[in-house]
Design a protein around this motif. Structure first.
Motif, PDB file in Angstrom:
ATOM      1  N   LEU A  66       0.822  -1.213   0.000  1.00 29.56           N
ATOM      2  CA  LEU A  66       0.000   0.000   0.000  1.00 29.56           C
ATOM      3  C   LEU A  66       0.855   1.262   0.000  1.00 29.56           C
ATOM      4  O   LEU A  66       0.518   2.255  -0.642  1.00 29.56           O
ATOM      5  CB  LEU A  66      -0.943   0.007   1.209  1.00 29.56           C
ATOM      6  N   HIS A  67       1.984   1.213   0.714  1.00 32.02           N
ATOM      7  CA  HIS A  67       2.870   2.388   0.764  1.00 32.02           C
ATOM      8  C   HIS A  67       3.522   2.687  -0.589  1.00 32.02           C
ATOM      9  O   HIS A  67       3.970   3.811  -0.811  1.00 32.02           O
ATOM     10  CB  HIS A  67       3.955   2.195   1.829  1.00 32.02           C
ATOM     11  N   ARG A  68       3.544   1.730  -1.476  1.00 27.98           N
ATOM     12  CA  ARG A  68       4.118   1.980  -2.808  1.00 27.98           C
ATOM     13  C   ARG A  68       3.214   2.859  -3.665  1.00 27.98           C
ATOM     14  O   ARG A  68       3.667   3.474  -4.617  1.00 27.98           O
ATOM     15  CB  ARG A  68       4.394   0.664  -3.523  1.00 27.98           C
ATOM     16  N   VAL A  69       1.924   2.908  -3.328  1.00 24.57           N
ATOM     17  CA  VAL A  69       0.985   3.661  -4.162  1.00 24.57           C
ATOM     18  C   VAL A  69       0.191   4.730  -3.417  1.00 24.57           C
ATOM     19  O   VAL A  69      -0.578   5.464  -4.034  1.00 24.57           O
ATOM     20  CB  VAL A  69       0.005   2.701  -4.884  1.00 24.57           C
ATOM     21  N   HIS A  70       0.354   4.803  -2.089  1.00 22.41           N
ATOM     22  CA  HIS A  70      -0.369   5.799  -1.295  1.00 22.41           C
ATOM     23  C   HIS A  70       0.577   6.453  -0.291  1.00 22.41           C
ATOM     24  O   HIS A  70       1.555   5.849   0.125  1.00 22.41           O
ATOM     25  CB  HIS A  70      -1.534   5.163  -0.523  1.00 22.41           C
ATOM     26  N   CYS A  71       0.224   7.649   0.147  1.00 25.38           N
ATOM     27  CA  CYS A  71       1.037   8.331   1.153  1.00 25.38           C
ATOM     28  C   CYS A  71       0.848   7.660   2.520  1.00 25.38           C
ATOM     29  O   CYS A  71      -0.180   7.026   2.767  1.00 25.38           O
ATOM     30  CB  CYS A  71       0.695   9.813   1.214  1.00 25.38           C
ATOM     31  N   PRO A  72       1.837   7.796   3.418  1.00 24.73           N
ATOM     32  CA  PRO A  72       1.775   7.133   4.728  1.00 24.73           C
ATOM     33  C   PRO A  72       0.526   7.474   5.549  1.00 24.73           C
ATOM     34  O   PRO A  72      -0.039   6.604   6.215  1.00 24.73           O
ATOM     35  CB  PRO A  72       3.049   7.618   5.429  1.00 24.73           C
ATOM     36  N   GLN A  73       0.088   8.730   5.500  1.00 27.56           N
ATOM     37  CA  GLN A  73      -1.094   9.130   6.273  1.00 27.56           C
ATOM     38  C   GLN A  73      -2.343   8.393   5.782  1.00 27.56           C
ATOM     39  O   GLN A  73      -3.178   7.956   6.578  1.00 27.56           O
ATOM     40  CB  GLN A  73      -1.330  10.647   6.186  1.00 27.56           C
ATOM     41  N   TYR A  74      -2.481   8.273   4.469  1.00 22.44           N
ATOM     42  CA  TYR A  74      -3.635   7.571   3.900  1.00 22.44           C
ATOM     43  C   TYR A  74      -3.629   6.116   4.342  1.00 22.44           C
ATOM     44  O   TYR A  74      -4.652   5.576   4.754  1.00 22.44           O
ATOM     45  CB  TYR A  74      -3.604   7.677   2.369  1.00 22.44           C
ATOM     46  N   ASP A  80      -6.395   1.778  10.149  1.00 25.59           N
ATOM     47  CA  ASP A  80      -7.024   1.868  11.479  1.00 25.59           C
ATOM     48  C   ASP A  80      -8.491   2.271  11.420  1.00 25.59           C
ATOM     49  O   ASP A  80      -9.138   2.466  12.433  1.00 25.59           O
ATOM     50  CB  ASP A  80      -6.224   2.769  12.420  1.00 25.59           C
ATOM     51  N   GLY A  81      -9.030   2.399  10.211  1.00 28.98           N
ATOM     52  CA  GLY A  81     -10.457   2.660  10.051  1.00 28.98           C
ATOM     53  C   GLY A  81     -10.878   4.088  10.288  1.00 28.98           C
ATOM     54  O   GLY A  81     -12.068   4.363  10.508  1.00 28.98           O
ATOM     55  N   THR A  82      -9.939   5.023  10.223  1.00 30.41           N
ATOM     56  CA  THR A  82     -10.288   6.435  10.466  1.00 30.41           C
ATOM     57  C   THR A  82     -10.266   7.277   9.191  1.00 30.41           C
ATOM     58  O   THR A  82     -10.370   8.499   9.261  1.00 30.41           O
ATOM     59  CB  THR A  82      -9.319   7.063  11.498  1.00 30.41           C
ATOM     60  N   LEU A  83     -10.173   6.644   8.054  1.00 32.20           N
ATOM     61  CA  LEU A  83     -10.143   7.371   6.780  1.00 32.20           C
ATOM     62  C   LEU A  83     -11.491   8.037   6.538  1.00 32.20           C
ATOM     63  O   LEU A  83     -12.541   7.402   6.603  1.00 32.20           O
ATOM     64  CB  LEU A  83      -9.827   6.390   5.642  1.00 32.20           C
ATOM     65  N   ALA A  84     -11.456   9.324   6.261  1.00 32.16           N
ATOM     66  CA  ALA A  84     -12.684  10.089   6.039  1.00 32.16           C
ATOM     67  C   ALA A  84     -13.389   9.570   4.778  1.00 32.16           C
ATOM     68  O   ALA A  84     -12.745   9.261   3.790  1.00 32.16           O
ATOM     69  CB  ALA A  84     -12.355  11.563   5.879  1.00 32.16           C
TER      70      ALA A  84
END
Length: 88
Positions: A66-74, A80-84
């Motif tokens: 996932l880190h290869r295609v998305h930023c660390p915060q995303y 952790d299930g907190t993505l808006a």
């Protein structure tokens, strides 16, 4: 001589049945069943068999993947299930 269509490389197609999360809220803006419907259409028409090399990746993806295609915060918020909802 070999026909041009026979010389074509097979199209790499990445698909996994779990890409289509069903049931899915019909009012959601993202129609999840579209992946399943598209793959079924390609199978019915013979395109998957005749022209595609299907790859079914292992699921779930690792965080490293996932880190290869998305930023660390995303990735952190996704995991952790907190993505808006607006970011999904």
């Amino acid at each position: 001589s070999v026909p041009a269509c026979a010389q074509m490389k097979r199209l790499p197609l990445v698909y996994h049945r779990l890409y289509s999360v069903e049931p899915w809220d019909a009012s959601h803006r993202f129609v999840m069943k579209k992946y399943r419907l598209l793959f079924e259409h390609l199978e019915r028409t013979g395109l998957v068999r005749d022209r595609c090399a299907v790859h079914a990746p292992a699921l779930p993806p690792t965080q490293a993947w996932l880190h290869r295609v998305h930023c660390p915060q995303y990735v952190a918020q996704y995991c952790d299930g907190t993505l808006a909802p607006a970011k999904i």
